[in-house]
Design an enzyme around this catalytic site. Structure first.
Site, PDB file in Angstrom:
ATOM      1  N   ASP A  17     -21.967 -37.091  -5.141  1.00 18.22           N
ATOM      2  CA  ASP A  17     -21.165 -35.858  -5.132  1.00 18.22           C
ATOM      3  C   ASP A  17     -21.069 -35.347  -6.562  1.00 18.22           C
ATOM      4  O   ASP A  17     -20.032 -35.490  -7.219  1.00 18.22           O
ATOM      5  CB  ASP A  17     -19.770 -36.139  -4.567  1.00 18.22           C
ATOM      6  CG  ASP A  17     -19.823 -36.612  -3.129  1.00 18.22           C
ATOM      7  OD1 ASP A  17     -20.735 -36.175  -2.399  1.00 18.22           O
ATOM      8  OD2 ASP A  17     -18.956 -37.408  -2.732  1.00 18.22           O
ATOM      9  N   LYS A  39     -26.394 -41.052  -0.870  1.00 18.83           N
ATOM     10  CA  LYS A  39     -25.876 -40.063   0.087  1.00 18.83           C
ATOM     11  C   LYS A  39     -25.829 -38.681  -0.550  1.00 18.83           C
ATOM     12  O   LYS A  39     -25.234 -38.486  -1.604  1.00 18.83           O
ATOM     13  CB  LYS A  39     -24.470 -40.449   0.560  1.00 18.83           C
ATOM     14  CG  LYS A  39     -23.928 -39.476   1.609  1.00 18.83           C
ATOM     15  CD  LYS A  39     -22.655 -39.975   2.255  1.00 18.83           C
ATOM     16  CE  LYS A  39     -21.400 -39.559   1.562  1.00 18.83           C
ATOM     17  NZ  LYS A  39     -21.082 -38.119   1.675  1.00 18.83           N
ATOM     18  N   ASP A  66     -25.862 -36.331   4.601  1.00 17.44           N
ATOM     19  CA  ASP A  66     -24.558 -36.168   5.257  1.00 17.44           C
ATOM     20  C   ASP A  66     -24.396 -34.698   5.635  1.00 17.44           C
ATOM     21  O   ASP A  66     -23.570 -33.975   5.074  1.00 17.44           O
ATOM     22  CB  ASP A  66     -23.459 -36.641   4.292  1.00 17.44           C
ATOM     23  CG  ASP A  66     -22.135 -36.871   5.001  1.00 17.44           C
ATOM     24  OD1 ASP A  66     -22.091 -36.745   6.238  1.00 17.44           O
ATOM     25  OD2 ASP A  66     -21.152 -37.180   4.303  1.00 17.44           O
ATOM     26  N   LYS A  68     -23.682 -33.437   8.683  1.00 16.06           N
ATOM     27  CA  LYS A  68     -22.646 -33.213   9.711  1.00 16.06           C
ATOM     28  C   LYS A  68     -23.016 -32.043  10.636  1.00 16.06           C
ATOM     29  O   LYS A  68     -22.309 -31.052  10.743  1.00 16.06           O
ATOM     30  CB  LYS A  68     -21.287 -32.954   9.057  1.00 16.06           C
ATOM     31  CG  LYS A  68     -20.741 -34.157   8.291  1.00 16.06           C
ATOM     32  CD  LYS A  68     -19.299 -33.932   7.882  1.00 16.06           C
ATOM     33  CE  LYS A  68     -18.671 -35.143   7.238  1.00 16.06           C
ATOM     34  NZ  LYS A  68     -19.172 -35.456   5.897  1.00 16.06           N
ATOM     35  N   ASP A  71     -24.043 -27.612  16.439  1.00 17.04           N
ATOM     36  CA  ASP A  71     -24.465 -26.256  16.802  1.00 17.04           C
ATOM     37  C   ASP A  71     -24.999 -26.328  18.237  1.00 17.04           C
ATOM     38  O   ASP A  71     -24.873 -27.377  18.885  1.00 17.04           O
ATOM     39  CB  ASP A  71     -25.545 -25.760  15.819  1.00 17.04           C
ATOM     40  CG  ASP A  71     -25.528 -24.242  15.656  1.00 17.04           C
ATOM     41  OD1 ASP A  71     -25.423 -23.546  16.695  1.00 17.04           O
ATOM     42  OD2 ASP A  71     -25.614 -23.765  14.533  1.00 17.04           O
ATOM     43  N   ILE A  72     -25.620 -25.246  18.704  1.00 19.55           N
ATOM     44  CA  ILE A  72     -26.195 -25.296  20.043  1.00 19.55           C
ATOM     45  C   ILE A  72     -27.367 -26.278  20.040  1.00 19.55           C
ATOM     46  O   ILE A  72     -27.921 -26.589  18.980  1.00 19.55           O
ATOM     47  CB  ILE A  72     -26.641 -23.900  20.541  1.00 19.55           C
ATOM     48  CG1 ILE A  72     -27.708 -23.313  19.607  1.00 19.55           C
ATOM     49  CG2 ILE A  72     -25.450 -22.973  20.678  1.00 19.55           C
ATOM     50  CD1 ILE A  72     -28.404 -22.097  20.191  1.00 19.55           C
ATOM     51  N   THR A 122     -11.279 -37.660   8.881  1.00 16.16           N
ATOM     52  CA  THR A 122     -10.065 -38.421   8.554  1.00 16.16           C
ATOM     53  C   THR A 122      -8.946 -37.559   7.978  1.00 16.16           C
ATOM     54  O   THR A 122      -7.831 -38.032   7.817  1.00 16.16           O
ATOM     55  CB  THR A 122     -10.384 -39.555   7.557  1.00 16.16           C
ATOM     56  OG1 THR A 122     -11.210 -39.031   6.539  1.00 16.16           O
ATOM     57  CG2 THR A 122     -11.060 -40.716   8.241  1.00 16.16           C
ATOM     58  N   ARG A 212     -16.794 -41.900  -6.346  1.00 17.07           N
ATOM     59  CA  ARG A 212     -16.271 -41.880  -7.719  1.00 17.07           C
ATOM     60  C   ARG A 212     -16.096 -43.239  -8.397  1.00 17.07           C
ATOM     61  O   ARG A 212     -16.341 -43.327  -9.615  1.00 17.07           O
ATOM     62  CB  ARG A 212     -14.985 -41.049  -7.750  1.00 17.07           C
ATOM     63  CG  ARG A 212     -15.304 -39.557  -7.578  1.00 17.07           C
ATOM     64  CD  ARG A 212     -14.127 -38.755  -7.128  1.00 17.07           C
ATOM     65  NE  ARG A 212     -13.737 -39.092  -5.758  1.00 17.07           N
ATOM     66  CZ  ARG A 212     -12.774 -38.479  -5.101  1.00 17.07           C
ATOM     67  NH1 ARG A 212     -12.090 -37.515  -5.685  1.00 17.07           N
ATOM     68  NH2 ARG A 212     -12.495 -38.824  -3.857  1.00 17.07           N
TER      69      ARG A 212
HETATM   70  O1  C5P Z   1     -15.531 -40.527  -4.339  1.00 14.97           O
HETATM   71  P1  C5P Z   1     -15.251 -41.164  -3.002  1.00 14.97           P
HETATM   72  O2  C5P Z   1     -15.551 -42.649  -2.984  1.00 14.97           O
HETATM   73  O3  C5P Z   1     -13.879 -40.835  -2.484  1.00 14.97           O
HETATM   74  O4  C5P Z   1     -16.312 -40.484  -2.035  1.00 14.97           O
HETATM   75  C1  C5P Z   1     -16.354 -40.778  -0.666  1.00 14.97           C
HETATM   76  C2  C5P Z   1     -17.481 -40.069   0.007  1.00 14.97           C
HETATM   77  O5  C5P Z   1     -17.384 -40.327   1.402  1.00 14.97           O
HETATM   78  C3  C5P Z   1     -17.482 -38.557  -0.154  1.00 14.97           C
HETATM   79  O6  C5P Z   1     -18.851 -38.125  -0.168  1.00 14.97           O
HETATM   80  C4  C5P Z   1     -16.784 -38.066   1.094  1.00 14.97           C
HETATM   81  O7  C5P Z   1     -17.206 -36.806   1.485  1.00 14.97           O
HETATM   82  C5  C5P Z   1     -17.232 -39.118   2.112  1.00 14.97           C
HETATM   83  N1  C5P Z   1     -16.319 -39.275   3.238  1.00 14.97           N
HETATM   84  C6  C5P Z   1     -14.989 -39.643   3.095  1.00 14.97           C
HETATM   85  N2  C5P Z   1     -14.192 -39.783   4.194  1.00 14.97           N
HETATM   86  C7  C5P Z   1     -14.689 -39.566   5.400  1.00 14.97           C
HETATM   87  C8  C5P Z   1     -16.023 -39.206   5.568  1.00 14.97           C
HETATM   88  C9  C5P Z   1     -16.816 -39.072   4.454  1.00 14.97           C
HETATM   89  O8  C5P Z   1     -14.517 -39.857   1.980  1.00 14.97           O
HETATM   90  N3  C5P Z   1     -13.910 -39.734   6.448  1.00 14.97           N
END
Ligand code: C5P
Length: 236
Positions: A17, A39, A66, A68, A71-72, A122, A212
């Site tokens: 990210d 990812k 990722d 996600k 759609d149709i 979540t 992170r």
């Molecule tokens: O930086 P961090 O460890 O929080 O990043 C978590 C990654 O997992 C991000 O790419 C976030 O979009 C993804 N993610 C999440 N919770 C979810 C689904 C995906 O944190 N329920």
């Protein structure tokens, strides 16, 4: 899990990210073989991430798109087929309904692409679901959608550390990928329901998504190795 045995390092999916491809490439170089999967999420997908996914796959790396999808059917099927052509290893699809899931399975065809269902995001709680007309506790909906994904031929689901245990008990031979991972003592950032690598492994997660705590570490490789050591201990 199923057919393959993963090393602790291979169980780490690092979330790239970051703002641009240069930064993403720099991280891949720094990490070397310390993680198993890269990812690429929506931010990077729309900034050249698909070509980058192909580049990484051609270099022999495992890539998790990722995307996600939802759609149709015709669109989900063709988009999945296009993503399979990049050589990506994992793709996420919203596991909201059978039509979407079946379309993704058709689109994957006989490629090696593994399909992961996104059950309930979540950040949504019971009142958010109620606004959508769904009167079901989030965990029950997660379980129902995960079962639907498995019945459709999906390979696994993305599930929080809190959900992983319940899913692991009920769904055999189904991959559980868990984000929201924070080594003990690490900053939580904007994540509210975090679990440690050891807790996630203990709950039955096969792969951990870590962003992170690795990408913003002063030494990303050392951070990944420390998490791998924690996975090894927990899985031991
Ligand atoms: O930086 P961090 O460890 O929080 O990043 C978590 C990654 O997992 C991000 O790419 C976030 O979009 C993804 N993610 C999440 N919770 C979810 C689904 C995906 O944190 N329920």
């Amino acid at each position: 899990m199923s057919s393959e045995t993963l090393t602790p390092n291979e169980r780490i999916i690092v979330a790239l990210d970051v703002a641009d491809l240069d930064e993403a490439r720099g991280l891949v170089t720094k990490l070397g073989g310390s993680v198993g999967v890269y990812k690429i999420g929506l931010e990077l997908i729309y900034r050249g991430g698909l070509a980058f996914a192909e580049e990484l796959a051609n270099e022999g790396h495992r890539v998790f798109l990722d995307a996600k999808l939802l759609d149709i059917e015709a669109t989900v099927e063709r988009a999945t087929a296009a993503i399979a052509m990049t050589g990506a290893h994992f793709l996420t699809v919203h596991a909201t309904d059978r039509k979407t899931l079946d379309a993704a399975v058709r689109g994957r065809g006989d490629s090696a692409l593994k399909l992961l269902g996104v059950t309930v995001l979540t950040n949504l709680d019971r009142s958010d679901l109620s606004e959508q007309g769904i009167e079901m506790p989030p965990l029950a909906l997660v379980q129902e959608r995960a079962r639907l994904a498995q019945d459709s031929g999906f390979d696994g689901v993305v599930a929080s550390g809190k959900e992983a245990g319940a899913l692991h008990e009920r769904l055999r031979n189904f991959v559980i990928v868990t984000p929201g991972i924070r080594p003990a003592g690490a900053a939580t950032h904007d994540q509210t329901r975090v679990v440690t690598p050891a807790d996630a492994i203990g709950a039955g997660a096969h792969y951990l998504v870590v962003g992170r705590p690795i990408t913003r570490a002063s030494d990303p490789r050392a951070a990944a190795e420390a998490i791998a050591a924690e996975i090894a201990k927990a899985a031991g």
